[in-house]
Design a protein around this motif. Structure first.
Motif, PDB file in Angstrom:
ATOM      1  N   PHE A   1       0.861  -1.173   0.000  1.00  0.00           N
ATOM      2  CA  PHE A   1       0.000   0.000   0.000  1.00  0.00           C
ATOM      3  C   PHE A   1       0.899   1.226   0.000  1.00  0.00           C
ATOM      4  N   ASN A   2       0.468   2.308  -0.663  1.00  0.00           N
ATOM      5  CA  ASN A   2       1.194   3.571  -0.541  1.00  0.00           C
ATOM      6  C   ASN A   2       0.203   4.719  -0.639  1.00  0.00           C
ATOM      7  N   ALA A   3       0.573   5.822  -0.008  1.00  0.00           N
ATOM      8  CA  ALA A   3      -0.287   6.998   0.024  1.00  0.00           C
ATOM      9  C   ALA A   3       0.558   8.235   0.281  1.00  0.00           C
ATOM     10  N   ASP A   4      -0.032   9.382  -0.018  1.00  0.00           N
ATOM     11  CA  ASP A   4       0.665  10.653   0.198  1.00  0.00           C
ATOM     12  C   ASP A   4       0.654  11.091   1.656  1.00  0.00           C
ATOM     13  N   ASN A   5      -0.261  10.539   2.458  1.00  0.00           N
ATOM     14  CA  ASN A   5      -0.310  10.919   3.867  1.00  0.00           C
ATOM     15  C   ASN A   5      -0.632   9.697   4.730  1.00  0.00           C
ATOM     16  N   THR A   6      -0.329   9.812   5.992  1.00  0.00           N
ATOM     17  CA  THR A   6      -0.492   8.667   6.890  1.00  0.00           C
ATOM     18  C   THR A   6      -1.956   8.306   7.128  1.00  0.00           C
ATOM     19  N   SER A   7      -2.845   9.267   7.080  1.00  0.00           N
ATOM     20  CA  SER A   7      -4.270   8.981   7.287  1.00  0.00           C
ATOM     21  C   SER A   7      -4.812   8.079   6.181  1.00  0.00           C
ATOM     22  N   ASP A   8      -4.471   8.395   4.942  1.00  0.00           N
ATOM     23  CA  ASP A   8      -4.923   7.568   3.821  1.00  0.00           C
ATOM     24  C   ASP A   8      -4.304   6.177   3.885  1.00  0.00           C
ATOM     25  N   LEU A   9      -3.038   6.117   4.245  1.00  0.00           N
ATOM     26  CA  LEU A   9      -2.367   4.822   4.348  1.00  0.00           C
ATOM     27  C   LEU A   9      -3.003   3.976   5.447  1.00  0.00           C
TER      28      LEU A   9
ATOM     29  N   TYR B   1       6.510  -0.641   7.660  1.00  0.00           N
ATOM     30  CA  TYR B   1       6.140   0.715   7.265  1.00  0.00           C
ATOM     31  C   TYR B   1       7.399   1.479   6.879  1.00  0.00           C
ATOM     32  N   LYS B   2       7.278   2.319   5.852  1.00  0.00           N
ATOM     33  CA  LYS B   2       8.437   3.101   5.426  1.00  0.00           C
ATOM     34  C   LYS B   2       7.967   4.433   4.849  1.00  0.00           C
TER      35      LYS B   2
ATOM     36  N   VAL C   1       6.798  13.278  -0.357  1.00  0.00           N
ATOM     37  CA  VAL C   1       6.864  12.259   0.687  1.00  0.00           C
ATOM     38  C   VAL C   1       5.820  11.197   0.375  1.00  0.00           C
ATOM     39  N   VAL C   2       6.258   9.945   0.352  1.00  0.00           N
ATOM     40  CA  VAL C   2       5.348   8.827   0.118  1.00  0.00           C
ATOM     41  C   VAL C   2       5.455   7.874   1.304  1.00  0.00           C
ATOM     42  N   HIS C   3       4.317   7.520   1.860  1.00  0.00           N
ATOM     43  CA  HIS C   3       4.245   6.576   2.967  1.00  0.00           C
ATOM     44  C   HIS C   3       3.829   5.234   2.386  1.00  0.00           C
ATOM     45  N   SER C   4       4.542   4.171   2.746  1.00  0.00           N
ATOM     46  CA  SER C   4       4.212   2.860   2.201  1.00  0.00           C
ATOM     47  C   SER C   4       4.221   1.798   3.292  1.00  0.00           C
ATOM     48  N   CYS C   5       3.523   0.726   2.999  1.00  0.00           N
ATOM     49  CA  CYS C   5       3.390  -0.351   3.956  1.00  0.00           C
ATOM     50  C   CYS C   5       3.335  -1.670   3.195  1.00  0.00           C
TER      51      CYS C   5
END
Length: 70
Positions: free
Chosen positions: A10-18, A41-42, A56-60
């Motif tokens: 999974f990836n998203a632009d912000n932690t809430s979406d992720l 998480y990264k 910034v991209v948040h991924s899991c």
């Protein structure tokens, strides 16, 4: 019963979406027979050019097993 190991990303632009994406996947864990083994998480940052802001991209990654039909 036979189980196979899998990963889903999974990836998203912000932690809430992720969080929403991952929580949606995890909420179906019991009903689908999945068993989560590990969650990683990264955060990745990229600076493309002097005129563009920092991206910034948040991924899991969720590593899990699930039953397969016999």
């Amino acid at each position: 019963m036979i189980f196979v190991k899998k990963v889903v990303f999974f990836n998203a632009d912000n932690t809430s979406d992720l969080s929403a994406l991952v929580n949606q996947f995890l909420s179906k864990e019991t009903a689908s027979g999945r068993h989560v083994i590990e969650i990683q998480y990264k955060t990745t940052c990229a600076h493309i050019s002097a005129t563009q802001p920092l991206i910034v991209v948040h991924s899991c990654m969720v590593y899990y097993s699930e039953p397969v039909g016999e």
